[in-house]
Design an enzyme around this catalytic site. Structure first.
Site, PDB file in Angstrom:
ATOM      1  N   LYS A   1       1.047  -1.246   0.101  1.00 10.87           N
ATOM      2  CA  LYS A   1       0.026   0.009   0.176  1.00 10.87           C
ATOM      3  C   LYS A   1       0.855   1.098   0.218  1.00 10.87           C
ATOM      4  O   LYS A   1       0.516   2.279  -0.518  1.00 10.87           O
ATOM      5  CB  LYS A   1      -0.999   0.152   1.121  1.00 10.87           C
ATOM      6  CG  LYS A   1      -2.247  -1.130   0.821  1.00 10.87           C
ATOM      7  CD  LYS A   1      -3.489  -0.794   2.020  1.00 10.87           C
ATOM      8  CE  LYS A   1      -4.609  -1.613   1.518  1.00 10.87           C
ATOM      9  NZ  LYS A   1      -4.470  -3.017   1.927  1.00 10.87           N
TER      10      LYS A   1
ATOM     11  N   GLU B   1      -9.553   7.427   3.882  1.00 10.11           N
ATOM     12  CA  GLU B   1     -10.527   6.531   4.617  1.00 10.11           C
ATOM     13  C   GLU B   1      -9.846   5.258   4.727  1.00 10.11           C
ATOM     14  O   GLU B   1      -8.840   5.056   4.141  1.00 10.11           O
ATOM     15  CB  GLU B   1     -11.646   6.430   3.683  1.00 10.11           C
ATOM     16  CG  GLU B   1     -11.705   5.193   2.610  1.00 10.11           C
ATOM     17  CD  GLU B   1     -10.886   5.249   1.595  1.00 10.11           C
ATOM     18  OE1 GLU B   1     -10.570   6.373   1.205  1.00 10.11           O
ATOM     19  OE2 GLU B   1     -10.278   4.335   1.059  1.00 10.11           O
TER      20      GLU B   1
ATOM     21  N   SER C   1       1.511 -10.104  -1.016  1.00  5.41           N
ATOM     22  CA  SER C   1       1.291  -8.552  -0.890  1.00  5.41           C
ATOM     23  C   SER C   1       1.647  -7.988   0.291  1.00  5.41           C
ATOM     24  O   SER C   1       1.792  -6.853   0.595  1.00  5.41           O
ATOM     25  CB  SER C   1      -0.206  -8.243  -1.095  1.00  5.41           C
ATOM     26  OG  SER C   1      -1.019  -9.014  -0.325  1.00  5.41           O
TER      27      SER C   1
HETATM   28  C1  LIG Z   1      -5.114  -3.831   1.610  1.00  6.56           C
HETATM   29  C2  LIG Z   1      -4.450  -5.003   1.393  1.00  6.56           C
HETATM   30  C3  LIG Z   1      -4.995  -6.129   0.234  1.00  6.56           C
HETATM   31  C4  LIG Z   1      -6.095  -5.719  -0.750  1.00  6.56           C
HETATM   32  O1  LIG Z   1      -6.063  -4.514  -1.271  1.00  6.56           O
HETATM   33  P1  LIG Z   1      -5.955  -4.580  -2.873  1.00  6.56           P
HETATM   34  O2  LIG Z   1      -6.009  -3.284  -3.289  1.00  6.56           O
HETATM   35  O3  LIG Z   1      -6.775  -5.757  -3.590  1.00  6.56           O
HETATM   36  O4  LIG Z   1      -4.404  -5.052  -3.264  1.00  6.56           O
HETATM   37  C5  LIG Z   1      -4.330  -7.218  -0.181  1.00  6.56           C
HETATM   38  N1  LIG Z   1      -3.096  -7.466   0.540  1.00  6.56           N
HETATM   39  C6  LIG Z   1      -2.745  -6.815   1.713  1.00  6.56           C
HETATM   40  C7  LIG Z   1      -1.429  -7.290   2.739  1.00  6.56           C
HETATM   41  C8  LIG Z   1      -3.410  -5.561   2.076  1.00  6.56           C
HETATM   42  O5  LIG Z   1      -3.196  -4.984   3.004  1.00  6.56           O
END
Ligand SMILES: *Cc1c(COP(=O)(O)O)cnc(C)c1O
Length: 393
Positions: free
Chosen positions: A89, A111, A377
Site C-alpha cells: 500500500k 478513509e 502482498s
Molecule cells: C489492503 C490489502 C490487500 C487488498 O487490497 P488490494 O487493493 O486489492 O491490493 C491485499 N493484501 C494486503 C496485504 C493488504 O494490506
C-alpha cells in the site's frame, strides 16, 4: 490485449467518474494534472528515490523451493511483505503525497477499513510533515485498535464515522463530504484501484513498479521477462493491478486473480465479487458489485479485512469480462490453511489477504517447467490475533 484506460476513464464497459456535482472541481483538477505531474523527471526521480531508500525497493523475487516442489511448478514470490509498513500500500501513498505537494495541497485525508491504508497514509504524511485526517468507521476503530494507535503515534487525527454500519463505506462517505467542503487545500488519498477516474489508473501506475521489477528480476534469474502465471489476491485490486500491469499485453502470461469466498460463495457470507456481483456503480465508478436484485449493495464478508469489499476496481471487472484474467475464490478456511503452509514451508507468515493467493495453487494445475509468480502482498504481523483465534496450527 488492450487494457488501457480511455479518455473518459473506461476499461471496456467499466470505470468512468460517477460523482456528485460538488466533487467535479476536485476530480477535474486531478484528472487534468496527474499525467503531466507524474511524467515529470523530477517527480520520477523523487518517487524512485523514496521507493528505494524509504520503502526498501526493489523488493526481492524469491524462489520458493519447497512450495515449488509441492505444487510442481517453479514458484517465485514477489516480496511486497518486506516493504516499509508491511505491504504494497505504501507504493501508492508515496506517489499520491508527492502528487498532492505538486498540486499545492497542504492537507491529506483518507478513509480506511482495517487501518492498513490509514497507516500507510499517516506514514507518508509524517514523512512530509503534512496534516493528516483519517476517517474510519467507529466499529472498525474498536476492532482495529492497534492500527488506530499506530496512526495516532504517526501524528494523524483519526475521525470516527458514526453513521450507518460504522464501517468502511461510512468512512468513505465522510471523507468525500470533507473533501467537498475543503477542495482547495486538501488531497484525498484513495487506497486501491477504485473510485472515480482518474484514481483507478493513477493508483495502478504507482503500483506498477511491482511488475516492472518482476520483469527485470525474472530476466536476471531465468533469462526471460515473462512467467507463465502471475497470481495475486484482489480486494479492490491494487496489488493485483500492480503485479499484472506490465503483463497486460503479454498474452502468453496468464493472469490469476483470487477473491475471498468467506464461509462459501452461497452462504451469504462471501466477498467474491466476480462470482456474485452484477454491474453497477460503487464509489464513483461503474464496476461489478455485490447487490440485491433492487440494487442495494450487500454486506460482504471475509476473514481478511483487506478483501472484505463488495466491489472490485473497474480494471478487474474488465479483465473478468474479457477473460484476460482467470478468477478464483477461496474460503476463509482454505486461506488460513495456506497461510500456515507458507509459514511452515518457507518461513514467511503472510497477511491473510495474501494467503488467499496461495490457496489458489490447490485449484490450479501446472506443467513442471512452468514458472509462476505470486505477489506476496503483505506480512502477517497485523493478523496475529486472527491466526491465534483460528488456532489450527
Ligand atoms: C489492503 C490489502 C490487500 C487488498 O487490497 P488490494 O487493493 O486489492 O491490493 C491485499 N493484501 C494486503 C496485504 C493488504 O494490506
Amino acid at each position: 490485449m488492450n487494457v488501457k484506460v480511455d479518455e473518459r476513464g473506461y476499461y471496456g464497459k467499466f470505470g468512468g467518474a460517477f460523482i456528485p456535482e460538488m466533487l467535479y472541481p476536485n476530480i477535474e483538477e486531478l484528472r487534468e494534472n496527474y499525467e503531466a505531474i507524474t511524467a515529470d523527471e523530477a517527480f520520477k526521480t523523487q518517487f524512485d528515490q523514496l521507493l528505494k531508500d524509504f520503502v526498501g525497493r526493489p523488493t526481492p523475487l524469491y524462489l520458493a523451493e519447497r512450495l515449488s516442489e509441492k505444487y510442481g511448478v517453479k514458484l517465485y514470490l514477489k516480496r511486497e511483505d518486506l516493504c516499509h509498513t508491511g505491504a504494497h500500500k505504501i507504493n501508492n501513498t508515496i506517489g499520491q503525497i508527492l502528487l498532492a505537494q505538486r498540486l499545492g495541497k497542504q492537507k491529506i485525508i483518507a478513509e480506511t477499513g482495517a487501518g492498513q491504508h490509514g497507516v500507510a497514509t499517516a506514514t507518508v504524511c509524517a514523512l512530509m510533515g503534512v496534516e493528516c485526517i483519517i476517517y474510519m468507521g467507529a466499529l472498525d476503530m474498536e476492532r482495529q485498535r492497534p492500527n488506530v494507535e499506530r496512526m495516532r503515534i504517526l501524528g494523524a487525527e483519526v475521525r470516527a464515522a458514526e453513521s450507518g454500519s460504522k464501517t468502511l463505506k461510512d468512512a468513505t462517505n465522510e471523507a468525500m463530504r470533507h473533501w467537498i467542503n475543503h477542495p482547495t487545500d486538501t488531497h484525498y488519498i484513495i487506497g486501491s484501484v477504485v473510485g472515480p477516474h482518474p484514481y483507478p489508473e493513477m493508483v495502478a501506475r504507482f503500483q506498477s513498479v511491482i511488475s516492472a521489477e518482476m520483469k527485470e528480476q525474472l530476466l536476471e534469474k531465468e533469462g526471460k521477462t515473462n512467467p507463465d502465471y502471475v497470481i495475486a489476491c484482489v480486494g479492490g485490486g491494487s496489488n493485483a493491478a500492480g503485479a499484472f500491469y506490465h503483463y497486460y499485453e503479454e498474452n502468453a502470461v496468464q493472469l490469476v486473480a483470487v477473491e475471498a469466498a468467506g464461509l462459501g460463495n452461497h452462504t451469504g457470507k462471501s466477498a467474491a465479487t466476480t462470482t456474485l456481483g452484477k454491474p453497477g456503480v460503487l464509489h464513483g465508478s461503474k464496476t461489478l458489485l455485490m447487490q440485491t436484485p433492487d440494487g442495494q449493495v450487500t454486506e460482504p464478508y471475509s476473514i481478511s479485512a483487506g478483501l472484505d469489499y463488495p466491489g472490485i476496481g473497474p480494471v478487474h471487472a474488465h479483465l473478468h469480462d474479457t477473460g484476460r484474467a482467470t478468477f478464483y475464490s477461496v474460503t476463509d478456511e482454505e486461506a488460513m490453511k495456506a497461510g500456515i503452509e507458507l509459514s511452515r514451508m518457507e518461513g514467511i507468515i503472510p497477511a491473510i489477504e495474501t494467503a488467499h493467493a496461495f490457496a489458489a495453487l490447490k485449484q490450479m494445475s501446472f506443467q513442471p517447467e512452468q514458472i509462476a509468480i505470486i505477489n506476496l502482498s503483505g506480512r502477517g504481523d497485523k493478523d496475529l490475533e486472527t491466526y491465534i483465534k483460528w488456532g489450527k496450527y
